[in-house]
Design an enzyme around this catalytic site. Structure first.
Site, PDB file in Angstrom:
ATOM      1  N   ASP A  13       0.864  -1.312   0.176  1.00  0.00           N
ATOM      2  CA  ASP A  13       0.207   0.218   0.073  1.00  0.00           C
ATOM      3  C   ASP A  13       0.893   1.452  -0.085  1.00  0.00           C
ATOM      4  O   ASP A  13       0.398   2.161   0.769  1.00  0.00           O
ATOM      5  CB  ASP A  13      -0.995   0.050   1.007  1.00  0.00           C
ATOM      6  N   LYS A 111      -7.034  -4.743  -3.282  1.00  0.00           N
ATOM      7  CA  LYS A 111      -7.673  -5.551  -2.253  1.00  0.00           C
ATOM      8  C   LYS A 111      -8.751  -4.090  -1.640  1.00  0.00           C
ATOM      9  O   LYS A 111      -8.475  -3.242  -2.154  1.00  0.00           O
ATOM     10  CB  LYS A 111      -6.807  -5.764  -1.339  1.00  0.00           C
ATOM     11  N   CYS A 156      -2.322  -3.071   7.526  1.00  0.00           N
ATOM     12  CA  CYS A 156      -2.171  -3.957   6.143  1.00  0.00           C
ATOM     13  C   CYS A 156      -0.833  -4.551   6.177  1.00  0.00           C
ATOM     14  O   CYS A 156      -0.721  -5.813   5.841  1.00  0.00           O
ATOM     15  CB  CYS A 156      -2.408  -3.173   4.971  1.00  0.00           C
TER      16      CYS A 156
HETATM   17  C1  VGL Z   1      -4.954   0.276   5.576  1.00  0.00           C
HETATM   18  C2  VGL Z   1      -6.446   1.073   6.938  1.00  0.00           C
HETATM   19  C3  VGL Z   1      -7.550   1.217   6.151  1.00  0.00           C
HETATM   20  C4  VGL Z   1      -3.355   0.164   5.435  1.00  0.00           C
HETATM   21  C5  VGL Z   1      -5.890   0.465   4.436  1.00  0.00           C
HETATM   22  O1  VGL Z   1      -2.823   0.118   4.373  1.00  0.00           O
HETATM   23  O2  VGL Z   1      -2.643  -0.300   6.375  1.00  0.00           O
HETATM   24  N1  VGL Z   1      -5.345   0.860   7.038  1.00  0.00           N
HETATM   25  N2  VGL Z   1      -7.203   0.628   4.982  1.00  0.00           N
END
Ligand code: VGL
Ligand code: ZN
Length: 211
Positions: A13, A111, A156
Site C-alpha cells: 500500500d 484489495k 495492512c
Molecule cells: C490500511 C486502514 C484502511 C492500510 C488500509 O493500508 O494499512 N489501513 N485501509
C-alpha cells in the site's frame, strides 16, 4: 542476508493517501519510499498491493450515519474500524506514490474492492472468505520467502505478514521500511511484537542492502 531467487519483496500500500498529506495519513509514510527503491534491485520478484475501494465502501465512516473515523462498528458480522474516505478506485489518493520505482514491480494485487468487507491483508479479506490470488501466484512463481514492508505496520503490513506465515512462507518484516497509524499509542510496537511472537523475522533494511 541470504536472498535467493525464491524470495519476493512485498510492497504494501505505497499509495498517496497513506502519505502525510493524504486522506489517511501515516506519519513519515513517505520515508519508506526511498527504502523501497533501494531494496527493489535486490529482488527478482516484486509484488505491490493496492488498497482499492469503491466509493460506497463499508469501511468509510462517511458511509454510516453519524459515525466518525476511529469508531468501531459491526460490518456484516465483523468488527470494523471506520476510516476517512481513502484509496477510492481511480483517484489520485489510490495511486502509488510517484517517487516509487514502479517499472520493476512484477505484479500488483488490489484489495478492498468488495464494499461489504474490508481487506487489510494482501492475501485475503478480513473474514478470510476470498483470496486476492497473491498467495497462489507467489507459489506458482516458486516463491517460498517473502519480505514485507510498507504501510501501515499495524494494519495492512501486519495482516499480510501473518497470512504469509499461515500460507507457509518464510516471512520477514522490514521494520524500518514500514510505518503505522498508531490509532492508539503502542499499536505499532504491539503489532511488531505480535508478528515476531508468531514467527515473523523482524529485520532492518540494511541487512539486505549490505548483503
Ligand atoms: C490500511 C486502514 C484502511 C492500510 C488500509 O493500508 O494499512 N489501513 N485501509
Ligand atoms: Zn483501506
Amino acid at each position: 542476508m541470504n536472498l535467493t531467487p525464491h524470495s519476493a519483496l512485498l510492497l504494501i500500500d505505497l499509495q498517496n493517501d497513506f502519505c502525510p498529506l493524504g486522506a489517511l495519513p501515516v506519519e513519515e509514510g513517505n520515508l519508506v519510499i526511498p527504502i523501497a527503491n533501494a531494496l527493489i534491485p535486490h529482488f527478482d520478484t516484486i509484488v505491490a498491493t493496492q488498497d482499492w475501494h469503491p466509493a460506497n465502501h463499508g469501511s468509510f465512516a462517511a458511509n454510516h450515519p453519524w459515525r466518525k473515523p476511529g469508531q468501531v462498528i459491526d460490518l456484516h458480522g465483523l468488527p470494523q474500524v471506520l476510516w476517512p474516505i481513502h484509496c477510492v478506485q481511480d483517484s489520485f489518493g489510490a495511486e502509488f506514490v510517484q517517487e516509487l520505482d514502479q517499472e520493476k514491480i512484477t505484479k500488483v494485487f488490489t484489495k478492498g474492492t468488495d464494499p461489504t468487507i474490508d481487506s487489510y491483508s494482501g492475501f485475503f479479506d478480513n473474514g478470510h472468505r476470498k483470496a486476492t490470488g497473491m498467495g497462489d501466484w507467489l507459489k506458482e512463481q516458486g516463491i517460498d520467502t517473502v519480505y514485507v514492508m510498507g504501510l501501515a505496520t499495524d494494519y495492512c503490513v501486519k495482516f499480510t505478514a501473518l497470512d504469509a506465515l499461515e500460507l507457509g512462507f518464510t516471512t520477514y518484516l522490514i521494520e524500518d521500511a514500514s510505518r503505522g497509524v498508531n490509532l492508539s499509542t503502542g499499536d505499532v510496537d504491539n503489532a511488531v511484537a505480535e508478528m515476531s511472537e508468531k514467527g515473523v523475522k523482524v529485520i532492518h533494511s540494511t541487512q539486505i542492502l549490505k548483503a
